[in-house]
Write a protein that holds these residues in place. Structure first.
Motif, PDB file in Angstrom:
ATOM      1  N   TYR A 193       8.027 -18.879  -9.786  1.00 42.99           N
ATOM      2  CA  TYR A 193       9.375 -18.198  -9.284  1.00 42.99           C
ATOM      3  C   TYR A 193       8.977 -16.701  -9.406  1.00 42.99           C
ATOM      4  N   ALA A 194       9.067 -15.814  -8.129  1.00 46.57           N
ATOM      5  CA  ALA A 194       9.160 -14.372  -8.531  1.00 46.57           C
ATOM      6  C   ALA A 194      10.039 -13.879  -7.991  1.00 46.57           C
ATOM      7  N   GLY A 195      11.026 -12.854  -8.473  1.00 48.57           N
ATOM      8  CA  GLY A 195      11.994 -12.582  -7.861  1.00 48.57           C
ATOM      9  C   GLY A 195      11.854 -10.875  -7.085  1.00 48.57           C
ATOM     10  N   ILE A 196      12.654 -10.525  -6.051  1.00 46.49           N
ATOM     11  CA  ILE A 196      12.507  -9.343  -5.292  1.00 46.49           C
ATOM     12  C   ILE A 196      13.827  -8.804  -6.150  1.00 46.49           C
ATOM     13  N   CYS A 197      13.383  -7.548  -6.627  1.00 47.44           N
ATOM     14  CA  CYS A 197      14.592  -6.592  -7.661  1.00 47.44           C
ATOM     15  C   CYS A 197      14.845  -5.379  -6.488  1.00 47.44           C
ATOM     16  N   GLY A 198      15.797  -4.996  -6.787  1.00 47.90           N
ATOM     17  CA  GLY A 198      16.352  -3.653  -6.183  1.00 47.90           C
ATOM     18  C   GLY A 198      15.290  -2.392  -6.429  1.00 47.90           C
ATOM     19  N   THR A 199      14.705  -2.363  -7.602  1.00 48.22           N
ATOM     20  CA  THR A 199      13.639  -1.528  -7.748  1.00 48.22           C
ATOM     21  C   THR A 199      12.501  -1.547  -6.738  1.00 48.22           C
ATOM     22  N   ASP A 200      12.228  -3.016  -6.426  1.00 46.19           N
ATOM     23  CA  ASP A 200      11.048  -3.240  -5.430  1.00 46.19           C
ATOM     24  C   ASP A 200      11.510  -2.570  -3.940  1.00 46.19           C
ATOM     25  N   LEU A 201      12.601  -2.606  -3.799  1.00 47.46           N
ATOM     26  CA  LEU A 201      13.185  -2.249  -2.287  1.00 47.46           C
ATOM     27  C   LEU A 201      13.028  -0.699  -2.497  1.00 47.46           C
ATOM     28  N   HIS A 202      13.209  -0.097  -3.460  1.00 49.79           N
ATOM     29  CA  HIS A 202      13.028   1.360  -3.852  1.00 49.79           C
ATOM     30  C   HIS A 202      11.602   1.730  -3.608  1.00 49.79           C
ATOM     31  N   ILE A 203      10.754   0.953  -4.095  1.00 46.87           N
ATOM     32  CA  ILE A 203       9.452   1.184  -4.204  1.00 46.87           C
ATOM     33  C   ILE A 203       8.750   1.256  -2.743  1.00 46.87           C
ATOM     34  N   LEU A 204       9.185  -0.009  -1.969  1.00 42.84           N
ATOM     35  CA  LEU A 204       9.022  -0.017  -0.427  1.00 42.84           C
ATOM     36  C   LEU A 204       9.273   0.937   0.506  1.00 42.84           C
ATOM     37  N   ALA A 205      10.651   1.791  -0.192  1.00 44.51           N
ATOM     38  CA  ALA A 205      11.084   3.021   0.690  1.00 44.51           C
ATOM     39  C   ALA A 205      10.301   4.047   0.282  1.00 44.51           C
ATOM     40  N   GLY A 206       9.369   4.017  -0.930  1.00 48.73           N
ATOM     41  CA  GLY A 206       8.919   5.478  -1.259  1.00 48.73           C
ATOM     42  C   GLY A 206       9.599   6.051  -2.282  1.00 48.73           C
ATOM     43  N   GLU A 207      10.842   5.633  -2.677  1.00 49.73           N
ATOM     44  CA  GLU A 207      11.822   6.151  -3.512  1.00 49.73           C
ATOM     45  C   GLU A 207      11.565   6.209  -5.053  1.00 49.73           C
ATOM     46  N   TYR A 208      10.709   5.122  -5.334  1.00 49.66           N
ATOM     47  CA  TYR A 208      10.365   5.077  -6.990  1.00 49.66           C
ATOM     48  C   TYR A 208       8.777   4.891  -6.987  1.00 49.66           C
ATOM     49  N   PRO A 209       8.187   5.605  -8.000  1.00 51.85           N
ATOM     50  CA  PRO A 209       6.964   5.647  -8.510  1.00 51.85           C
ATOM     51  C   PRO A 209       6.167   4.068  -8.578  1.00 51.85           C
ATOM     52  N   SER A 256       0.855  -1.139   0.082  1.00 47.51           N
ATOM     53  CA  SER A 256      -0.041   0.085  -0.011  1.00 47.51           C
ATOM     54  C   SER A 256       0.945   1.296   0.040  1.00 47.51           C
ATOM     55  N   PHE A 257       1.001   2.104  -0.997  1.00 46.49           N
ATOM     56  CA  PHE A 257       1.639   3.322  -1.152  1.00 46.49           C
ATOM     57  C   PHE A 257       1.292   4.284  -0.153  1.00 46.49           C
ATOM     58  N   THR A 258      -0.089   4.369   0.183  1.00 40.55           N
ATOM     59  CA  THR A 258      -0.454   5.718   1.038  1.00 40.55           C
ATOM     60  C   THR A 258       0.116   4.890   2.488  1.00 40.55           C
ATOM     61  N   GLU A 259      -0.175   3.780   2.780  1.00 42.99           N
ATOM     62  CA  GLU A 259       0.048   3.117   4.025  1.00 42.99           C
ATOM     63  C   GLU A 259       1.547   3.120   4.443  1.00 42.99           C
ATOM     64  N   ARG A 260       2.326   2.799   3.165  1.00 45.39           N
ATOM     65  CA  ARG A 260       3.794   2.231   3.417  1.00 45.39           C
ATOM     66  C   ARG A 260       3.782   1.050   4.107  1.00 45.39           C
ATOM     67  N   ASN A 261       2.645  -0.132   3.454  1.00 40.40           N
ATOM     68  CA  ASN A 261       2.752  -1.259   4.296  1.00 40.40           C
ATOM     69  C   ASN A 261       2.519  -2.358   3.403  1.00 40.40           C
TER      70      ASN A 261
END
Length: 313
Positions: A38-54, A10-15
């Protein structure tokens, strides 16, 4: 209505949470329903979770754009799967037909989860070529993208490569690939460049870290006529400080590499060429997790004790 498990953000709740959601239904004639393996976790995903990537901001979105699986239903748009449209951190994912690629029989689903990052590398290879055997190359970052770049460079005959990474655990994992590339920390790179500036000067610098300090250090060690390849994804607000005069004086080419336009076929060919010699999950430091272990997967990846986390359904 049949349901499935999905790890959603959730982008609004950062959850981030494991939710029960309906299995997607094929309604568009060009949609394909994939049972995810299989589904990978990418560096972009980590940026999304940190609110750093749209990403999509309305409601919860299932992340995951590195996916391998089995077609279970076909209907016979496009928003990026796992960023603006529900992705593969789930048991099923609905994909546009044009984004689905059939695997050759000799490729495994385990190998195929690396197709998306390799398709980005294939695009990077295309736009930075020629990369001439014998050129001295500096790889910045020993995460999974750095490791895969190292594999592709080694496959293509490059032997004078230095990998710089502050996490010594990741450097040790990179050694398991048996490329005989030099593995150094940024501090060791600085000292080595002072002792032997001729050897530790580079024709090509490929940044796989997205780190401002790493890029600036790499730029300072470039030879005249060199190429700086900005491959890692940095937060949009981050800035690097480099001298325009040095770009002018050394005639430096700076190349940006963005994702993977039309290079999935090349990625599958790369997987076939790399094979088990390079693409062992164990050698690459890839660790599988269940969807229910999503927080452990994220935390372990952030700690840097593995190269990559993937969800295995």
């Amino acid at each position: 209505m049949a349901t499935m498990e999905a790890v959603q953000f959730s982008f609004t709740e950062r959850n981030l949470a494991l939710n029960k959601v309906p299995i997607p239904e094929v309604r568009n004639p060009l949609d394909v329903l994939i049972k995810v393996a299989y589904a990978g976790i990418c560096g972009t995903d980590l940026h999304i979770l940190a609110g750093e990537y749209p990403c999509r901001q309305m409601g919860a979105i299932t992340l995951g754009h590195e996916i391998s699986g089995t077609v279970v239903e076909v209907g016979c748009g496009t928003n990026t799967i796992g960023i603006f449209k529900d992705g593969g951190w789930a048991q099923y994912v609905l994909c546009p037909e044009e984004q689905v690629h059939k695997l050759p029989q000799n490729l495994t689903l385990e190998q195929a989860v690396l197709a998306e990052p390799l398709s980005c590398i294939a695009h990077g290879w295309d736009i930075t070529s020629p990369l001439i055997v014998g050129e001295k190359i500096l790889l910045l970052g020993a995460g999974i993208t750095g490791a895969l770049w190292a594999c592709v460079l080694h496959l293509q005959g490059h032997r004078t490569v230095v990998v710089s990474e502050p996490n010594t655990t990741r450097l040790e994992m990179m050694r398991k690939l048996n490329t005989n590339y030099k593995m150094v920390t940024p501090e060791q790179l600085k000292k080595n460049a002072q002792k032997d500036p001729e050897w530790y000067s580079f024709d090509v610098v490929i940044d796989c870290s997205g780190d401002v300090g790493a890029i600036e250090q790499g730029f300072s060690l470039m030879n005249s006529g060199g190429k700086l390849v900005v491959y890692g994804v940095a937060p949009p607000a981050n800035k690097i400080s480099i001298s325009p005069y040095d770009i002018f004086r050394k005639e430096i080419t700076i190349v940006g590499v963005r994702t993977n336009p039309y290079t999935f076929k090349k990625a599958l060919d790369l997987i076939a060429s790399l094979g088990s010699r390079y693409l062992s999950h164990t050698a690459l430091g890839v660790k599988p997790f269940l969807l229910s272990e999503y927080q452990e997967a994220i935390d372990t990846l952030k700690k840097g004790t593995i190269m990559k986390a993937v969800f295995r359904m």
